[in-house]
Design a protein around this motif. Structure first.
Motif, PDB file in Angstrom:
ATOM      1  N   LYS A 188      28.029  39.319  32.136  1.00 45.77           N
ATOM      2  CA  LYS A 188      28.073  39.329  33.533  1.00 45.77           C
ATOM      3  C   LYS A 188      29.486  38.762  34.251  1.00 45.77           C
ATOM      4  CE  LYS A 188      23.087  39.697  34.623  1.00 45.77           C
ATOM      5  NZ  LYS A 188      22.448  39.809  32.978  1.00 45.77           N
ATOM      6  N   PRO A 189      30.128  39.783  34.797  1.00 41.86           N
ATOM      7  CA  PRO A 189      31.379  39.008  35.178  1.00 41.86           C
ATOM      8  C   PRO A 189      31.376  38.073  36.411  1.00 41.86           C
ATOM      9  CG  PRO A 189      31.410  41.310  35.546  1.00 41.86           C
ATOM     10  CD  PRO A 189      30.155  40.995  34.899  1.00 41.86           C
ATOM     11  N   THR A 190      31.863  37.024  36.623  1.00 43.63           N
ATOM     12  CA  THR A 190      31.964  36.455  38.039  1.00 43.63           C
ATOM     13  C   THR A 190      33.209  36.190  38.417  1.00 43.63           C
ATOM     14  OG1 THR A 190      32.087  34.179  36.656  1.00 43.63           O
ATOM     15  CG2 THR A 190      29.933  35.038  37.106  1.00 43.63           C
ATOM     16  N   PRO A 191      33.601  36.127  39.730  1.00 38.31           N
ATOM     17  CA  PRO A 191      34.739  36.050  40.491  1.00 38.31           C
ATOM     18  C   PRO A 191      35.290  34.570  40.478  1.00 38.31           C
ATOM     19  CG  PRO A 191      32.929  36.218  42.223  1.00 38.31           C
ATOM     20  CD  PRO A 191      32.335  36.020  40.874  1.00 38.31           C
ATOM     21  N   TYR A 192      36.706  34.404  40.358  1.00 36.67           N
ATOM     22  CA  TYR A 192      37.367  33.458  40.486  1.00 36.67           C
ATOM     23  C   TYR A 192      38.615  33.737  41.283  1.00 36.67           C
ATOM     24  CZ  TYR A 192      40.084  34.554  36.394  1.00 36.67           C
ATOM     25  OH  TYR A 192      41.102  35.390  35.535  1.00 36.67           O
ATOM     26  N   GLU A 216      36.756  28.223  41.289  1.00 34.34           N
ATOM     27  CA  GLU A 216      35.812  28.962  41.625  1.00 34.34           C
ATOM     28  C   GLU A 216      34.935  29.280  42.907  1.00 34.34           C
ATOM     29  OE1 GLU A 216      33.460  27.075  38.233  1.00 34.34           O
ATOM     30  OE2 GLU A 216      35.015  27.961  37.045  1.00 34.34           O
ATOM     31  N   LYS A 218      35.233  30.481  46.413  1.00 28.97           N
ATOM     32  CA  LYS A 218      35.913  31.279  47.361  1.00 28.97           C
ATOM     33  C   LYS A 218      36.487  30.660  48.729  1.00 28.97           C
ATOM     34  CE  LYS A 218      36.138  35.725  49.484  1.00 28.97           C
ATOM     35  NZ  LYS A 218      35.360  37.107  50.019  1.00 28.97           N
ATOM     36  N   GLU A 442      41.850  37.529  43.716  1.00 28.13           N
ATOM     37  CA  GLU A 442      40.194  37.490  43.263  1.00 28.13           C
ATOM     38  C   GLU A 442      40.407  38.005  41.877  1.00 28.13           C
ATOM     39  OE1 GLU A 442      35.996  38.045  45.187  1.00 28.13           O
ATOM     40  OE2 GLU A 442      37.147  40.126  44.350  1.00 28.13           O
ATOM     41  N   LYS A 443      39.937  37.345  40.872  1.00 28.88           N
ATOM     42  CA  LYS A 443      39.872  38.021  39.426  1.00 28.88           C
ATOM     43  C   LYS A 443      38.172  37.764  38.970  1.00 28.88           C
ATOM     44  CE  LYS A 443      44.630  37.307  38.479  1.00 28.88           C
ATOM     45  NZ  LYS A 443      45.994  37.118  37.254  1.00 28.88           N
ATOM     46  N   TRP A 444      38.086  38.377  37.868  1.00 30.60           N
ATOM     47  CA  TRP A 444      36.942  38.305  37.305  1.00 30.60           C
ATOM     48  C   TRP A 444      36.849  37.985  35.861  1.00 30.60           C
ATOM     49  CZ3 TRP A 444      32.366  39.525  40.189  1.00 30.60           C
ATOM     50  CH2 TRP A 444      32.744  39.932  41.537  1.00 30.60           C
ATOM     51  N   THR A 445      36.086  37.097  35.624  1.00 32.61           N
ATOM     52  CA  THR A 445      35.880  36.644  34.104  1.00 32.61           C
ATOM     53  C   THR A 445      35.703  37.796  33.148  1.00 32.61           C
ATOM     54  OG1 THR A 445      33.544  36.105  34.355  1.00 32.61           O
ATOM     55  CG2 THR A 445      35.017  34.418  34.464  1.00 32.61           C
ATOM     56  N   LYS A 446      36.183  37.934  32.021  1.00 32.05           N
ATOM     57  CA  LYS A 446      36.209  39.210  31.170  1.00 32.05           C
ATOM     58  C   LYS A 446      35.437  38.919  30.030  1.00 32.05           C
ATOM     59  CE  LYS A 446      40.749  40.835  32.291  1.00 32.05           C
ATOM     60  NZ  LYS A 446      42.061  41.188  31.842  1.00 32.05           N
TER      61      LYS A 446
END
Length: 656
Positions: A188-192, A216, A218, A442-446
């Motif tokens: 489940k991707p999470t934003p950072y 982490e 926002k 804003e990026k998302w964990t892969k």
């Protein structure tokens, strides 16, 4: 008439060696394994575990008869490859010739060069004095794998429904690919948030990132962004300059060669091994099945002379570099290296002289670069790390400058290993530079990446599963059996892979247990050292393969039985929990005619491949299944199909 007979596996190698040894010797080839377990039966006595090896083909029978005649009263040198498989071919030949030949010796060629071959022949020991543990280790692997495959594959096929193969080493490899795919699906991707500032000094532009690379929260990220927005300056609070040395990697082992060829040249492991075999037999590299990183003293001296003459003494370390293998046994062999210490232009000419291809040259170039680089000076970088303060918030940047290329003059594989490539202006603690812009992303964990053939081989090696001679065949098997398909460089498991691993996890967990597979590999190493008995190895595998009292009823089997019951208007509620009775019911009522999908698939295969499709096959479900399987294998093997076409072939077959 030649007085002495030398036996190798390959006709190409025989031709090359014949040139060096002259008319007193006759060099003959076995053309690979000439004996093996029978193709269509177990070929193993399950009480004693004694195998029944047979001559593989009429061609091999003819070859053996000829060699027996030639060996009569002669001095024979068995010079098959210097590993378990090669020794096994040699041992079978020794058994055939020991009553005919005057004398039998064992020659192990690690490179096909005149000096080496003459030296090995001169010092060859009597075959009886060599390590028979190599043959016993071969027996353990071959017989053990046959027992596992022939016992568990039919069980899996029957209980899951379809055609499934189980292998002592291939199944753990499939499990790795399946588990990675599950991780990806469950991820489940999470934003950072990444905060970057753009700085400038004397018209020199560069960037710096917030000290915590990933933010982490926002709100926190936005708050910092707003706080520094009005600021036009950044103060240098720390500057650290450091000279960083980077050592070259050791020469190639089988595993690292396959990984590098896969990553750099996009070669499948089986292609790499085929090309390497040709390079070895043509005398251009040392033996290509090894897990050693050692290079002989003589070769090191040759490499060092070449570096000094080709690049200059500044590229040569004061002392020769030595590399040690992880296990001490491996050091009996050498790493994979070039045998001619000449430049790339001359290496290319050697390829042409031997009648080899561009792909052979690409692989030889890779081996040349890694061989030469392994004895060169370190690469030297100057790394600068600077920390800036903007409104009490810290930002950091790193830049590296290559001051001396060292081994990187030859081998540039790890281009970005020394951090960012950005250049920095001269910076001093306390000075102030301009802040010209800023950016919040804003990026998302892969999820973890899928395995490629290179990373899967690396993982198998880390887990102690498989050996240098088996990595390529493992990759080929799991692709050919339709458990994985290649998408670009990634290995993607098929539905059948999931079905198989779920089934083995429930009923034969030991087959896909990484630690157990590793222990079994170690057991074979002990057999090779004459510390363990190969029959104990096979016995344990046999007991584990047969030690399951009840056979499960798969969902597929149950649904099929219920469909048949409905069709024939039969009540089977009293046997739904009884696998034996359920099997009998299915056998008595199953449909013998093929489905329309099967017929259509068979016809399209016949059209594409030109393989004859007899009328009686179209009338019988079992016959059409066998025909499709045979035609599909032929198509995979004979026709130049892309990975996408192969995947489609497997998928269509599964749905028919």
């Amino acid at each position: 008439m030649a007085k002495k007979l030398v036996i190798v596996e390959s006709p190409k190698k025989a031709k090359e060696i014949q040139k060096f040894l002259g008319k007193d010797y006759l060099v003959k080839a076995t053309v690979g394994h000439f004996k093996d377990l029978p193709e269509k039966e177990m070929g193993v006595d399950l009480k004693t575990f004694e195998p029944s090896f047979v001559i593989k083909s009429p061609k091999h029978k003819k070859m053996l008869s000829e060699i027996k005649k030639l060996a009569k009263d002669k001095e024979v040198y068995i010079a098959t490859d210097p590993d378990r498989e090669g020794y096994a071919i040699g041992y079978f030949m020794y058994e055939e010739l020991k009553k005919k030949a005057k004398d039998i010796k064992r020659a192990e060629f690690h490179e096909i060069t005149e000096k080496h071959i003459k030296e090995v022949i001169k010092n060859a020991p009597e075959f009886e004095k060599t390590n028979f543990g190599l043959f016993n280790a071969f027996l353990g692997r071959r017989v053990g794998d046959r027992v596992v495959g022939y016992t568990l594959s039919p069980n899996a096929s029957k209980e899951i429904g379809g055609r499934f193969s189980v292998g002592r080493v291939q199944s753990p490899a499939v499990r790795l690919v399946v588990e990675r795919e599950k991780e990806i699906k469950e991820f489940k991707p999470t934003p950072y948030y990444v905060l970057t500032v753009f700085l400038e000094k004397d018209s020199f532009k560069f960037t710096a990132g917030y000290e915590k690379a990933k933010i982490e929260d926002k709100e926190k990220a936005e708050k910092i962004f707003e706080e520094i927005k009005p600021e036009k300056k950044a103060k240098v609070v720390k500057v650290e300059k450091k000279e960083v040395k980077q050592k070259p990697k050791p020469p190639f082992t089988t595993s690292t060669l396959q990984q590098a060829a896969s990553s750099n040249l996009k070669f499948a492991p089986e292609k790499t091994m085929m090309l390497a075999q040709d390079l070895f037999e043509s005398g251009l590299i040392t033996y290509h099945r090894t897990d050693s990183v050692r290079i002989s003293k003589e070769a090191v001296a040759g490499i060092r002379d070449f570096i000094k003459n080709e690049f200059g003494s500044e590229y040569l370390p004061t002392r020769a570099r030595t590399y040690k293998s992880k296990n001490t046994q491996a050091d009996a062999h050498e790493a994979i290296r070039i045998t001619n210490f000449v430049n790339l232009e001359k290496q290319k000419n050697l390829i042409k002289q031997k009648g080899l291809t561009d792909d052979h040259f690409k692989l030889l170039k890779l081996i040349y670069e890694r061989t030469i680089a392994s004895q060169m000076q370190d690469a030297i970088f100057e790394r600068t790390t600077a920390v800036f303060e903007i409104k009490k918030h810290k930002f950091k940047t790193t830049g590296s400058i290559l001051k001396f290329e060292g081994y990187k003059k030859v081998y540039m594989e790890e281009e970005n290993e020394q951090g960012e490539k950005q250049l920095l202006p001269p910076l001093e603690k306390g000075e102030v530079v301009d802040k010209i812009d800023q950016k919040l992303e804003e990026k998302w964990t892969k999820p973890p990446a899928r395995y490629s053939e290179a990373t899967l081989i690396k993982k198998l090696e880390e887990l102690g599963i498989g050996r240098p001679s088996t990595y390529a065949s493992i990759m080929k098997t799991i692709k050919d059996r339709g458990y994985v398909i290649k998408q670009g460089m990634s290995l993607v498991p098929t539905e059948n892979a999931f079905h198989l691993i779920d089934y083995l996890d429930k009923h034969y967990k030991w087959v896909i247990d990484y630690d157990f597979t590793k222990r079994m590999e170690e057991f074979l190493d002990f057999v090779e050292q004459n510390k363990k008995n190969w029959k104990e190895f096979v016995k344990e595998l046999y007991e584990k393969s047969t030690n399951r009292k009840t056979k499960a009823i798969s969902k597929k089997m149950l649904n099929y039985a219920l469909d048949l019951a409905k069709k024939h208007n039969r009540d089977i509620s009293d046997i739904l929990d009884n696998p034996e009775e359920l099997s009998k019911f299915i056998e008595a009522h199953k449909e013998t005619k093929p489905s329309e999908k099967q017929i259509a698939y068979a016809k399209s295969l016949a059209e594409k491949t030109g393989i004859e499709l007899p009328e009686d096959v179209l009338e019988d479900k079992e016959k059409i299944k066998k025909w499709i399987n045979k035609a599909k294998k032929e198509a995979m093997k004979t026709y130049q199909l892309s990975e996408k076409q192969k995947a489609l072939l497997i998928k269509t077959d599964k749905n028919s």
